[in-house]
Design an enzyme around this catalytic site. Structure first.
Site, PDB file in Angstrom:
ATOM      1  N   ASP A  68      52.915  48.332  34.838  1.00  0.00           N
ATOM      2  CA  ASP A  68      53.027  47.193  33.933  1.00  0.00           C
ATOM      3  C   ASP A  68      52.477  47.492  32.540  1.00  0.00           C
ATOM      4  OD1 ASP A  68      50.416  47.367  34.907  1.00  0.00           O
ATOM      5  OD2 ASP A  68      50.531  45.514  36.035  1.00  0.00           O
ATOM      6  N   ASN A 135      43.497  37.008  42.727  1.00  0.00           N
ATOM      7  CA  ASN A 135      44.445  36.013  43.257  1.00  0.00           C
ATOM      8  C   ASN A 135      45.533  36.666  44.121  1.00  0.00           C
ATOM      9  OD1 ASN A 135      46.130  37.255  41.413  1.00  0.00           O
ATOM     10  ND2 ASN A 135      46.421  35.468  40.108  1.00  0.00           N
ATOM     11  N   HIS A 137      47.453  39.275  43.230  1.00  0.00           N
ATOM     12  CA  HIS A 137      48.596  39.882  42.528  1.00  0.00           C
ATOM     13  C   HIS A 137      48.607  41.404  42.690  1.00  0.00           C
ATOM     14  CE1 HIS A 137      46.291  40.178  38.412  1.00  0.00           C
ATOM     15  NE2 HIS A 137      46.265  41.354  38.997  1.00  0.00           N
ATOM     16  N   GLU A 142      52.335  37.742  39.887  1.00  0.00           N
ATOM     17  CA  GLU A 142      51.386  36.674  40.170  1.00  0.00           C
ATOM     18  C   GLU A 142      51.850  35.865  41.384  1.00  0.00           C
ATOM     19  OE1 GLU A 142      48.628  36.765  38.784  1.00  0.00           O
ATOM     20  OE2 GLU A 142      48.643  36.719  36.597  1.00  0.00           O
TER      21      GLU A 142
END
Ligand code: F6R
Length: 246
Positions: A68, A135, A137, A142
Site C-alpha cells: 500500500d 482493527n 486490517h 479496513e
C-alpha cells in the site's frame, strides 16, 4: 490453515520471520515477495540487510510488491511508503529498482489501481509479509472491505489514522486520510503468508483472526481460509488467544 508461532519478544519475531524469508529467497532466488511497511516488519528487514552484507544473500533477481501507499503524500515525503521501503530495506539490499513495485498514488488513481492489478496478475507472490491493524486490517483493507477486493482506494478509519499519528508528530491532522492498497483477494493469492504482530494492542485483532468467525468485519479473519499462513507473535499479542473471553 493458520499456524501460530508464539515467541518472547520483537527480536524473536524478527529472527523467526527471517528464517522463513531466508529459506524462500535461497531456495528460489527469483522469487516474488509481498512486503509491508509499519513497525512490525522492521526487525525482519534489519536482519535481511545484515545477512545480505555479511553472508552475501542476493536479492538481485527478486521482485517485490508492496501492499500500500498513502494518497496525498509525495513519494519524496519521509513518511511515504516509497521512502519507508527505501530507507528501511531497499537501500541495504541489491534488489533492482525496476523489480520494486510500490503502489503509486500520483496522477489518476483509477489508472494506478488498474496498473497495479495488472502487474500483480503477472506475478504470483511466493511470500507475503503482513502486519495487522488493531482493527484487524491487512494492507489498508479496513473492516467491511469485501473479501474479493483487488487494488483500490480506501478511506482510512479513524482508528487507523490515530494508530499512525505516531509517524506524523502525533498530529492526527497530518495523517493522510486515504490510501491505495492491494485488495484482500490479491493478498490471498500469495503462495505463503507470514503475519507479524507484537504488543498488547494487537491481542484482540489476533484473537479474532485466529479464533473468530470469518467475517468481513475482521479483514484478517479470511486468512483462516488460506492454505499456508504463519502468524508470528510475541506473548503480548498472543495474550487473548486460547483464553475464555472475559
Ligand atoms: C503496512 C500495512 C498495515 C500495517 C498495519 C500494522 O504496509 O499494510 O496493514 O501492517 O497497520 O502496522 P504496524 O506494524 O506499524 O503496527
Amino acid at each position: 490453515m493458520i499456524r501460530v508461532i508464539r515467541v518472547k519478544n520483537k527480536q524473536e519475531i524478527a529472527e523467526k520471520a527471517f528464517e522463513i524469508m531466508h529459506q524462500i529467497v535461497t531456495n528460489k532466488p527469483d522469487c516474488t515477495l509481498g512486503l509491508a511497511t509499519g513497525s512490525s516488519p522492521i526487525g525482519l528487514y534489519e536482519l535481511m540487510i545484515k545477512d545480505h552484507k555479511e553472508n552475501g544473500t542476493s536479492y538481485k533477481d527478486v521482485t517485490t510488491f508492496n501492499l500500500d501507499e498513502y494518497v496525498g503524500l509525495p513519494k519524496s515525503h519521509p513518511e511515504s511508503y516509497f521512502s519507508f521501503m527505501h530507507r528501511n530495506l531497499f537501500s541495504g539490499l541489491d534488489v533492482r529498482e525496476e523489480n520494486i513495485h510500490i503502489p503509486s498514488s500520483e496522477g489518476d488513481l483509477e489508472d494506478r489501481c488498474r496498473e497495479y492489478n495488472e502487474a500483480l496478475a503477472e506475478n504470483v507472490i511466493d511470500l507475503q509479509v503482513l502486519g495487522i491493524g488493531s482493527n484487524g486490517h491487512i494492507g489498508f483493507n479496513e473492516p467491511d472491505t469485501p473479501f474479493d477486493s483487488v487494488t483500490h482506494i480506501v478511506d482510512l478509519k479513524e482508528s487507523t489514522i490515530k494508530d499512525n499519528a505516531r509517524f506524523f508528530d502525533n498530529d492526527i491532522s497530518k495523517v493522510p486520510t486515504q490510501a491505495i492498497t492491494m485488495g484482500i483477494s490479491n493478498v490471498m493469492a500469495a503462495r505463503k503468508i507470514m503475519l507479524l504482530a507484537n504488543g498488547e494492542n494487537k491481542a484482540n485483532a489476533i484473537r479474532a483472526t485466529v479464533m473468530g468467525v470469518v467475517d468481513e468485519k475482521v479483514p484478517a479473519s479470511i486468512l483462516q481460509e488460506h492454505p499456508d499462513v504463519v502468524i508470528i507473535i510475541d506473548e503480548e499479542a498472543a495474550s487473548s488467544l486460547y483464553k475464555e473471553k472475559r
